[in-house]
Design a protein around this motif. Structure first.
Motif, short mmCIF file in Angstrom:
data_model
loop_
_atom_site.label_atom_id
_atom_site.label_comp_id
_atom_site.label_asym_id
_atom_site.label_seq_id
_atom_site.Cartn_x
_atom_site.Cartn_y
_atom_site.Cartn_z
N ILE A 228 0.84 -1.21 0.00
CA ILE A 228 0.00 0.00 0.00
C ILE A 228 0.87 1.25 0.00
O ILE A 228 0.60 2.21 -0.73
N ARG A 229 1.93 1.23 0.80
CA ARG A 229 2.80 2.41 0.87
C ARG A 229 3.52 2.65 -0.47
O ARG A 229 3.99 3.76 -0.73
N SER A 230 3.62 1.63 -1.29
CA SER A 230 4.28 1.76 -2.59
C SER A 230 3.30 2.11 -3.70
O SER A 230 3.67 2.10 -4.88
N SER A 231 2.05 2.42 -3.36
CA SER A 231 1.00 2.63 -4.36
C SER A 231 1.40 3.64 -5.42
O SER A 231 1.21 3.41 -6.62
N LYS A 232 1.94 4.76 -5.02
CA LYS A 232 2.26 5.83 -5.98
C LYS A 232 3.27 5.34 -7.01
O LYS A 232 3.08 5.52 -8.21
N ASP A 233 4.36 4.72 -6.55
CA ASP A 233 5.38 4.24 -7.48
C ASP A 233 4.83 3.15 -8.40
O ASP A 233 5.15 3.11 -9.60
N ILE A 234 4.00 2.25 -7.85
CA ILE A 234 3.42 1.18 -8.65
C ILE A 234 2.54 1.75 -9.77
O ILE A 234 2.65 1.38 -10.93
N GLN A 235 1.66 2.68 -9.39
CA GLN A 235 0.74 3.23 -10.38
C GLN A 235 1.46 4.05 -11.44
O GLN A 235 1.13 4.00 -12.62
N GLU A 236 2.49 4.81 -11.03
CA GLU A 236 3.21 5.62 -12.01
C GLU A 236 3.93 4.73 -13.03
O GLU A 236 3.93 5.02 -14.23
N GLU A 237 4.53 3.64 -12.57
CA GLU A 237 5.21 2.76 -13.53
C GLU A 237 4.21 2.09 -14.46
O GLU A 237 4.45 1.96 -15.67
N LYS A 289 -8.28 2.09 6.15
CA LYS A 289 -8.68 3.47 5.83
C LYS A 289 -7.57 4.45 6.16
O LYS A 289 -7.30 5.39 5.39
N ARG A 290 -6.88 4.22 7.29
CA ARG A 290 -5.77 5.12 7.65
C ARG A 290 -4.67 5.06 6.59
O ARG A 290 -4.11 6.09 6.18
N LEU A 291 -4.35 3.84 6.15
CA LEU A 291 -3.33 3.71 5.12
C LEU A 291 -3.77 4.34 3.80
O LEU A 291 -2.98 4.99 3.10
N ALA A 292 -5.05 4.14 3.44
CA ALA A 292 -5.58 4.74 2.21
C ALA A 292 -5.52 6.26 2.29
O ALA A 292 -5.16 6.94 1.32
N ASP A 293 -5.85 6.80 3.46
CA ASP A 293 -5.82 8.26 3.63
C ASP A 293 -4.40 8.80 3.48
O ASP A 293 -4.19 9.95 3.08
N GLN A 294 -3.41 7.98 3.81
CA GLN A 294 -2.01 8.41 3.70
C GLN A 294 -1.55 8.46 2.24
O GLN A 294 -0.80 9.35 1.85
N VAL A 295 -1.98 7.48 1.42
CA VAL A 295 -1.46 7.39 0.05
C VAL A 295 -2.37 8.05 -0.99
O VAL A 295 -1.89 8.48 -2.05
N ASN A 296 -3.67 8.15 -0.70
CA ASN A 296 -4.60 8.67 -1.71
C ASN A 296 -4.30 10.08 -2.18
O ASN A 296 -4.46 10.39 -3.37
N PRO A 297 -3.87 11.01 -1.30
CA PRO A 297 -3.60 12.38 -1.79
C PRO A 297 -2.58 12.44 -2.92
O PRO A 297 -2.63 13.36 -3.74
N ALA A 298 -1.66 11.46 -2.99
CA ALA A 298 -0.64 11.47 -4.04
C ALA A 298 -1.08 10.71 -5.29
O ALA A 298 -0.35 10.67 -6.28
N ASP A 301 -7.39 10.32 -9.30
CA ASP A 301 -8.68 9.74 -8.92
C ASP A 301 -8.83 8.30 -9.39
O ASP A 301 -9.38 7.45 -8.68
N LYS A 302 -8.30 7.98 -10.59
CA LYS A 302 -8.49 6.64 -11.14
C LYS A 302 -7.75 5.57 -10.34
O LYS A 302 -8.06 4.38 -10.45
N ASN A 303 -6.78 5.98 -9.53
CA ASN A 303 -5.96 5.02 -8.77
C ASN A 303 -6.26 5.01 -7.28
O ASN A 303 -5.67 4.22 -6.54
N LYS A 304 -7.13 5.89 -6.82
CA LYS A 304 -7.35 6.00 -5.38
C LYS A 304 -7.99 4.73 -4.81
O LYS A 304 -8.75 4.04 -5.50
N ILE A 305 -7.65 4.44 -3.57
CA ILE A 305 -8.23 3.30 -2.86
C ILE A 305 -9.60 3.72 -2.35
O ILE A 305 -9.72 4.63 -1.52
N GLN A 306 -10.66 3.07 -2.85
CA GLN A 306 -12.04 3.43 -2.51
C GLN A 306 -12.69 2.26 -1.78
O GLN A 306 -13.22 1.34 -2.40
N LEU A 307 -12.64 2.30 -0.44
CA LEU A 307 -13.13 1.16 0.34
C LEU A 307 -14.64 1.00 0.26
O LEU A 307 -15.17 -0.10 0.47
N ASP A 308 -15.36 2.06 -0.03
CA ASP A 308 -16.83 2.01 -0.02
C ASP A 308 -17.42 1.71 -1.40
O ASP A 308 -18.64 1.62 -1.54
#
Length: 587
Positions: A228-237, A289-298, A301-308
């Motif tokens: 989860i913490r690597s989300s930004k790098d994963i999505q960019e690649e 949710k806490r982890l999603a809130d940490q990574v979602n700002p970076a 929208d198409k890559n954000k973690i949407q738990l609901d």
């Protein structure tokens, strides 16, 4: 000069190889060669390390460095995070999950970055940055597979009972093949390859869509958090890869019409990992949710973690059918291994039963022999006493009682207090830096003196880390390397360091050193003989330093860390250390 106490709570697992041939191979080059090192940045639970060529295991600790030939083992609930770096390569990150065993077989920067690991069991989450050109190599080898890495984020799992290897890619393209096959199979993001103990089918037959249920179960909560913490790098690649495919055409197996669907899967990939982790209770919903809130700002929208939001990965019918076929092949392979193991267990059970019967028969025979001997002795004694007078019989019985009383007292009395492996020493063990001789051609010799490592604190090896102002002084690389360097490093005759260029019986120790940003590390261990007793100030290593051009005035070389171990691999605690202030002449 200042003094401080360092209370060591960890085992010196950083002592380099217990066998000199592995550590010192490459005569005349090994000391000068820049190698990659794996640095422990985080650990949890029980994590042990066996150094190259050695037989002892040590507890891992933060900032410990691992080298070629070292083996890491994690217990249940254990985790280890490593950074692989050198002066020539970017940092790669490896998270080793619980119940894993990994050996670093190659770590070097010789004509390109080369990293190779053997994964015997367990799970690894790998983030690779060092693969930048054709000469760079990052390989993983398991009991059934060989994998070359050109991508950056992937999970490898090796089933300990069957050796079945599964590689799952979250970004980048990984190549995997059966250990006996010369043809590579490409594994794309959101795909996996299953490599069985016995090769099945062609090179691409076992590449399927990713199985998130298995991936999350194998990864465990610690690795899921890292993903989860690597989300930004994963999505960019993945976005860059989709862009290349759009411009230049997709790889074999993916049509132009499939690009939109594949892109959508990659956009939702981490979101689905998180939801599966919640389903398996690897994460609570609140933590997710806490982890999603940490990574979602970076993230866009198409890559954000949407738990609901209810969404899933979109795989074609052909992809699903292939996954079912591979699952069936895998199930049969697992069943075959299970049957083989059951047969082996049954055979071992029969062997143990036979051993138990033989042991019991031997015990009964020994008891019968003992009773027969006691009976024979008793008869002999009775026959002997018949030849004695009453006075002689009384003396015989009295002597017999005295002997029995003496035997009954053997081993009794007050025992000395037990202190474990490190009883109090008569004096405080200490380490200090000393200046040996004078400055010659802008070079000076720094001696590392040890004192009062005696009795239970006799020393089997040590690691010292120094810090200094690199703009003023630095280690003299030329003097440190080769035969000249060995002359400097062998100090006081306490440790006889193997030169790495010849065989012989006159050596008992091996050493290693590494420069790092702002400092220098030196480690030494014995691989034969007894621990060294050092009762008076003794220089155990001499390190040549060089004064930088234009540097003058006072500077301080500090002991940042001194870790020593006894012959049992236990840390020697409460070591007093003293830094060195040096006045640099004008050069």
């Amino acid at each position: 000069m200042k003094s401080r106490f360092m209370y060591v709570k960890v085992v010196l697992a950083l002592l380099l190889a217990a066998g000199p041939i592995v550590m010192l191979a490459g005569a005349g080059q090994v000391y000068a060669q820049i190698k990659r090192v794996a640095i422990v940045t985080e650990l949890k639970g029980t994590v042990n390390v066996k150094k190259s060529g050695g037989s002892k295991t040590f507890a891992a600790f933060k900032n410990m460095t691992l080298n070629e030939g070292d083996t890491v083992t994690t217990a249940k609930g254990g985790k280890l995070v490593l950074e692989l770096s050198s002066s020539k390569a970017a940092q790669d990150s490896i998270t080793i999950g619980e119940n894993s065993q990994v050996t670093f077989t190659t770590l070097k920067d010789d004509k390109g970055t080369k990293t190779k690991m053997n994964v015997w069991a367990g799970s690894l989450w790998v983030k690779v940055k060092s693969i930048t050109n054709a000469s760079d190599q990052f390989e993983l080898e398991t009991p059934t597979a060989i994998m070359g890495v050109r991508g950056t984020h992937f999970l490898v799992h090796v089933a300990p009972q069957t050796g079945i290897t599964t590689l799952s890619s979250l970004s980048g393209i990984i190549t995997g093949k059966h250990a006996s096959n010369k043809t590579d199979s490409q594994v794309l993001p959101s795909q996996q390859i299953v490599l069985l103990p016995e090769e099945e089918g062609g090179p691409d037959d076992l590449v399927t869509i990713i199985d998130l249920e298995e991936l999350v179960a194998w990864a465990g909560s610690d690795i899921v958090r890292e993903i989860i913490r690597s989300s930004k790098d994963i999505q960019e690649e993945n976005d860059r890869m989709i862009q290349r495919w759009t411009e230049s055409g997709p790889p074999a197996g993916i049509g132009i019409d499939d690009l939109s669907r594949v892109s959508g899967n990659l956009n939702r990939l981490i979101d689905q990992v998180v939801k599966e982790a919640i389903k398996q209770q690897q994460l609570t919903r609140d933590e997710a949710k806490r982890l999603a809130d940490q990574v979602n700002p970076a993230l866009p929208d198409k890559n954000k973690i949407q738990l609901d939001e209810e969404q899933s990965l979109d795989f074609s019918d052909a992809e699903k059918d292939k996954k079912k076929r591979v699952d069936e092949v895998k199930r049969k392979a697992e069943e075959k291994k299970k049957q083989e193991k059951a047969a082996q267990d049954e055979q071992r059970k029969k062997q143990q039963q036979l051993i138990d019967r033989l042991t019991q028969a031997k015990k009964e025979q020994m008891e019968a022999n003992k009773k027969a001997a006691e009976d024979a002795l008793k008869k002999l004694e009775e026959a002997y006493k018949k030849t004695m007078s009453e006075q002689e019989k009384q003396r015989f019985e009295s002597d017999k009682e005295n002997r029995l009383a003496e035997q009954g007292q053997t081993g009794t009395g007050t025992s000395p207090p037990y202190y474990g492996s490190n009883p109090p020493a008569a004096a405080q063990p200490s380490a200090r830096l000393v200046l040996e001789g004078s400055v010659v051609d802008s070079a000076f010799i720094l001696g590392v003196q040890l004192n009062q490592f005696v009795d239970s604190r006799a020393i089997y090896g040590f690691q010292i880390k120094l810090a200094y102002d690199e703009e003023r002084v630095t280690v003299h690389d030329e003097l440190m390397s080769g035969a000249t360097g060995l002359t400097y490093r062998t100090g006081g005759g306490v440790f006889r360091i193997h030169p790495g260029t010849t065989a012989g019986s006159g050596y008992d120790s091996a050493d290693h050193y590494n420069r790092y940003n702002g400092g220098f590390m030196y480690a030494l261990t014995k691989y034969s003989g007894q621990a060294a007793s050092i009762s008076s100030p003794t220089t155990v290593v001499r390190l040549p330093f060089q004064i930088r051009s234009g540097a003058q005035g006072p500077t301080t070389i500090r002991i940042m860390e001194l870790i020593a171990v006894d012959a049992s691999g236990e840390p020697i605690g409460a070591v007093q250390t003293t830094d060195l202030s040096v006045t640099l002449p004008t050069n």
